[in-house]
Scaffold this motif. Sequence first.
Motif, PDB file in Angstrom:
ATOM      1  N   SER A  91      13.815  -5.757  -6.488  1.00  0.00           N
ATOM      2  CA  SER A  91      12.836  -4.859  -6.873  1.00  0.00           C
ATOM      3  C   SER A  91      11.768  -5.309  -5.636  1.00  0.00           C
ATOM      4  CB  SER A  91      12.443  -4.886  -8.137  1.00  0.00           C
ATOM      5  OG  SER A  91      11.210  -4.193  -8.358  1.00  0.00           O
ATOM      6  N   LEU A  92      11.081  -4.320  -5.330  1.00  0.00           N
ATOM      7  CA  LEU A  92      10.023  -4.519  -4.404  1.00  0.00           C
ATOM      8  C   LEU A  92       8.869  -3.594  -4.594  1.00  0.00           C
ATOM      9  CD1 LEU A  92       8.860  -5.485  -1.507  1.00  0.00           C
ATOM     10  CD2 LEU A  92       9.767  -3.330  -0.359  1.00  0.00           C
ATOM     11  N   SER A  93       7.404  -4.194  -4.890  1.00  0.00           N
ATOM     12  CA  SER A  93       6.399  -3.590  -4.978  1.00  0.00           C
ATOM     13  C   SER A  93       5.241  -3.815  -3.928  1.00  0.00           C
ATOM     14  CB  SER A  93       5.779  -3.822  -6.680  1.00  0.00           C
ATOM     15  OG  SER A  93       4.528  -3.313  -6.591  1.00  0.00           O
ATOM     16  N   LEU A  94       4.898  -2.611  -3.398  1.00  0.00           N
ATOM     17  CA  LEU A  94       3.815  -2.851  -2.407  1.00  0.00           C
ATOM     18  C   LEU A  94       2.522  -2.539  -2.605  1.00  0.00           C
ATOM     19  CD1 LEU A  94       6.682  -1.742  -0.530  1.00  0.00           C
ATOM     20  CD2 LEU A  94       5.535  -3.354   0.953  1.00  0.00           C
ATOM     21  N   LYS A  95       1.533  -2.746  -2.222  1.00  0.00           N
ATOM     22  CA  LYS A  95       0.152  -2.211  -2.315  1.00  0.00           C
ATOM     23  C   LYS A  95      -0.599  -2.099  -1.219  1.00  0.00           C
ATOM     24  CE  LYS A  95      -2.168  -6.326  -4.203  1.00  0.00           C
ATOM     25  NZ  LYS A  95      -2.802  -7.022  -5.328  1.00  0.00           N
ATOM     26  N   ARG A  96      -1.540  -1.139  -1.311  1.00  0.00           N
ATOM     27  CA  ARG A  96      -2.753  -1.192  -0.393  1.00  0.00           C
ATOM     28  C   ARG A  96      -3.977  -0.528  -1.212  1.00  0.00           C
ATOM     29  NH1 ARG A  96      -3.051  -0.997   5.410  1.00  0.00           N
ATOM     30  NH2 ARG A  96      -0.992  -1.632   5.414  1.00  0.00           N
ATOM     31  N   GLU A  97      -5.044  -1.325  -0.858  1.00  0.00           N
ATOM     32  CA  GLU A  97      -6.155  -0.776  -1.855  1.00  0.00           C
ATOM     33  C   GLU A  97      -7.488  -1.080  -1.204  1.00  0.00           C
ATOM     34  OE1 GLU A  97      -4.297  -2.593  -6.253  1.00  0.00           O
ATOM     35  OE2 GLU A  97      -5.686  -4.074  -4.847  1.00  0.00           O
ATOM     36  N   THR A  98      -8.292  -0.031  -1.174  1.00  0.00           N
ATOM     37  CA  THR A  98      -9.379   0.033  -0.490  1.00  0.00           C
ATOM     38  C   THR A  98     -10.557   0.791  -1.127  1.00  0.00           C
ATOM     39  OG1 THR A  98     -10.631   0.530   1.620  1.00  0.00           O
ATOM     40  CG2 THR A  98      -8.778   2.275   0.790  1.00  0.00           C
ATOM     41  N   ALA A  99     -11.796   0.152  -0.962  1.00  0.00           N
ATOM     42  CA  ALA A  99     -12.989   0.775  -1.544  1.00  0.00           C
ATOM     43  C   ALA A  99     -13.040   2.161  -0.741  1.00  0.00           C
ATOM     44  CB  ALA A  99     -14.265  -0.031  -1.472  1.00  0.00           C
ATOM     45  N   PRO A 100     -13.914   3.357  -1.159  1.00  0.00           N
ATOM     46  CA  PRO A 100     -13.991   4.597  -0.524  1.00  0.00           C
ATOM     47  C   PRO A 100     -14.995   4.548   0.707  1.00  0.00           C
ATOM     48  CG  PRO A 100     -15.317   4.503  -2.428  1.00  0.00           C
ATOM     49  CD  PRO A 100     -14.546   3.230  -2.429  1.00  0.00           C
ATOM     50  N   LEU A 101     -14.204   3.917   1.974  1.00  0.00           N
ATOM     51  CA  LEU A 101     -15.046   3.404   3.157  1.00  0.00           C
ATOM     52  C   LEU A 101     -14.605   4.350   4.261  1.00  0.00           C
ATOM     53  CD1 LEU A 101     -14.869  -0.483   2.677  1.00  0.00           C
ATOM     54  CD2 LEU A 101     -16.824   1.315   2.193  1.00  0.00           C
ATOM     55  N   ILE A 112       1.038   5.306   4.499  1.00  0.00           N
ATOM     56  CA  ILE A 112       2.218   5.583   5.619  1.00  0.00           C
ATOM     57  C   ILE A 112       2.829   4.146   5.899  1.00  0.00           C
ATOM     58  CG2 ILE A 112       0.670   5.704   7.605  1.00  0.00           C
ATOM     59  CD1 ILE A 112       3.829   7.705   7.051  1.00  0.00           C
ATOM     60  N   HIS A 113       1.819   3.184   6.063  1.00  0.00           N
ATOM     61  CA  HIS A 113       2.428   1.914   6.456  1.00  0.00           C
ATOM     62  C   HIS A 113       3.349   1.360   5.456  1.00  0.00           C
ATOM     63  CE1 HIS A 113      -1.057   1.719   9.136  1.00  0.00           C
ATOM     64  NE2 HIS A 113      -1.818   2.120   8.182  1.00  0.00           N
ATOM     65  N   GLU A 114       2.981   1.242   4.061  1.00  0.00           N
ATOM     66  CA  GLU A 114       4.007   1.047   3.041  1.00  0.00           C
ATOM     67  C   GLU A 114       5.260   1.864   3.066  1.00  0.00           C
ATOM     68  OE1 GLU A 114       0.955  -1.481   2.835  1.00  0.00           O
ATOM     69  OE2 GLU A 114       0.795   0.601   2.589  1.00  0.00           O
ATOM     70  N   LEU A 115       4.974   3.211   3.295  1.00  0.00           N
ATOM     71  CA  LEU A 115       6.203   3.906   3.358  1.00  0.00           C
ATOM     72  C   LEU A 115       7.282   3.702   4.488  1.00  0.00           C
ATOM     73  CD1 LEU A 115       4.268   7.295   2.373  1.00  0.00           C
ATOM     74  CD2 LEU A 115       5.816   5.753   0.684  1.00  0.00           C
ATOM     75  N   ASP A 116       6.545   3.696   5.412  1.00  0.00           N
ATOM     76  CA  ASP A 116       7.452   3.124   6.738  1.00  0.00           C
ATOM     77  C   ASP A 116       8.307   1.869   6.338  1.00  0.00           C
ATOM     78  OD1 ASP A 116       7.902   3.685   9.848  1.00  0.00           O
ATOM     79  OD2 ASP A 116       7.470   1.400   9.506  1.00  0.00           O
ATOM     80  N   PHE A 117       7.692   0.859   5.842  1.00  0.00           N
ATOM     81  CA  PHE A 117       8.339  -0.179   5.673  1.00  0.00           C
ATOM     82  C   PHE A 117       9.566  -0.350   4.709  1.00  0.00           C
ATOM     83  CE2 PHE A 117       8.619  -4.578   3.786  1.00  0.00           C
ATOM     84  CZ  PHE A 117       8.956  -5.393   4.713  1.00  0.00           C
ATOM     85  N   VAL A 118       9.131   0.559   3.541  1.00  0.00           N
ATOM     86  CA  VAL A 118      10.184   0.733   2.402  1.00  0.00           C
ATOM     87  C   VAL A 118      11.471   1.297   3.042  1.00  0.00           C
ATOM     88  CG1 VAL A 118      11.000   2.119   0.585  1.00  0.00           C
ATOM     89  CG2 VAL A 118       8.856   0.752   0.470  1.00  0.00           C
ATOM     90  N   SER A 120      -4.592   2.982  -3.401  1.00  0.00           N
ATOM     91  CA  SER A 120      -5.760   3.351  -3.936  1.00  0.00           C
ATOM     92  C   SER A 120      -6.976   3.399  -2.755  1.00  0.00           C
ATOM     93  CB  SER A 120      -6.244   2.563  -4.904  1.00  0.00           C
ATOM     94  OG  SER A 120      -7.427   2.945  -5.689  1.00  0.00           O
ATOM     95  N   SER A 121      -7.459   4.652  -2.765  1.00  0.00           N
ATOM     96  CA  SER A 121      -8.700   4.726  -2.046  1.00  0.00           C
ATOM     97  C   SER A 121     -10.200   4.751  -2.775  1.00  0.00           C
ATOM     98  CB  SER A 121      -8.711   5.898  -0.974  1.00  0.00           C
ATOM     99  OG  SER A 121      -8.671   6.904  -1.852  1.00  0.00           O
ATOM    100  N   GLN A 122      -9.884   4.494  -4.142  1.00  0.00           N
ATOM    101  CA  GLN A 122     -11.094   4.383  -4.984  1.00  0.00           C
ATOM    102  C   GLN A 122     -11.357   3.317  -5.728  1.00  0.00           C
ATOM    103  OE1 GLN A 122      -9.369   7.759  -7.490  1.00  0.00           O
ATOM    104  NE2 GLN A 122      -8.793   6.305  -9.237  1.00  0.00           N
ATOM    105  N   MET A 123     -11.024   2.272  -5.056  1.00  0.00           N
ATOM    106  CA  MET A 123     -11.472   0.837  -5.724  1.00  0.00           C
ATOM    107  C   MET A 123     -13.032   0.821  -5.567  1.00  0.00           C
ATOM    108  SD  MET A 123      -8.702  -0.365  -6.361  1.00  0.00           S
ATOM    109  CE  MET A 123      -8.964  -1.982  -7.059  1.00  0.00           C
ATOM    110  N   ILE A 163      -3.964  -5.726   0.678  1.00  0.00           N
ATOM    111  CA  ILE A 163      -2.629  -5.453   0.875  1.00  0.00           C
ATOM    112  C   ILE A 163      -1.742  -6.578   0.247  1.00  0.00           C
ATOM    113  CG2 ILE A 163      -2.807  -4.061   3.056  1.00  0.00           C
ATOM    114  CD1 ILE A 163      -1.848  -6.287   4.412  1.00  0.00           C
ATOM    115  N   GLY A 164      -0.655  -6.283  -0.105  1.00  0.00           N
ATOM    116  CA  GLY A 164       0.316  -7.220  -0.562  1.00  0.00           C
ATOM    117  C   GLY A 164       1.704  -6.685  -1.074  1.00  0.00           C
ATOM    118  N   TYR A 165       2.548  -7.621  -1.570  1.00  0.00           N
ATOM    119  CA  TYR A 165       3.751  -7.182  -1.994  1.00  0.00           C
ATOM    120  C   TYR A 165       4.357  -8.381  -2.811  1.00  0.00           C
ATOM    121  CZ  TYR A 165       6.085 -10.177   1.837  1.00  0.00           C
ATOM    122  OH  TYR A 165       6.477 -11.307   2.364  1.00  0.00           O
ATOM    123  N   GLU A 166       5.183  -7.761  -4.003  1.00  0.00           N
ATOM    124  CA  GLU A 166       5.934  -8.778  -4.856  1.00  0.00           C
ATOM    125  C   GLU A 166       7.372  -8.389  -4.505  1.00  0.00           C
ATOM    126  OE1 GLU A 166       4.691  -8.918  -8.704  1.00  0.00           O
ATOM    127  OE2 GLU A 166       2.667  -9.243  -8.202  1.00  0.00           O
TER     128      GLU A 166
END
Length: 198
Positions: free
Chosen positions: A28-38, A53-59, A100-103, A111-114
């Motif tokens: 199992s792999l979980s990837l995340k990318r989170e940002t404030a609305p900038l 797109i970065h995480e989708l490309d990696f998956v 998430s773009s609404q942090m 960013i990160g993964y498990e």
Amino acid sequence: MGSVNKFDPAYAYLHTVNKQQKYGHLLSLSLKRETAPLWGDLGLDSITLNLMIHELDFVTWLVGTTVNVEVWGQETADKQQSLVRAVFNYSQAHAEVIASSQMPRSHPFTIGYEAYFERAKLVYHETDENGETHSCLYAYTQTEREEIALVPADPYQKSLEHAIWCIQNHQESTLSLQNAVLSLKTALELKTRLQFKR
């Protein structure tokens, strides 16, 4: 450049140990990318192409594509920011991408993964706050928690150097057109599904 994660040391390490099956099969792999609305408009019409797109490309590079995909998304009131979860089910593995773009504005870009393997778990976490980047990668095995030493590198620079080297030496590139098409198709399919659910 959606393929930049391939040249990020933490993601390159994950790809290598998966290919070598150092910790057994990836479960199992979980990837995340989170940002404030900038970054402008990152609502449901654009987040899959402009943030995920970065995480989708990696998956798609790591485990390939699958027709068994589920997606959920929610926009903020102004429709400019959103939160999306995409789940990819494979015959022998499971992957999830969270973007998430609404942090809250107090939240750093993250960013990160498990990654869950048969004999270990890898956890990567990176934050960028006030121009300072902090990152750590740990491997949890039956005997220890090992911090994986990563040599700092600019993945954008590395990807450009790789492309130039491949052109000069007539070598096949990790930045394959086939993988780029797969990740783009995945992003567009998720976008379509999100629009359909609205």
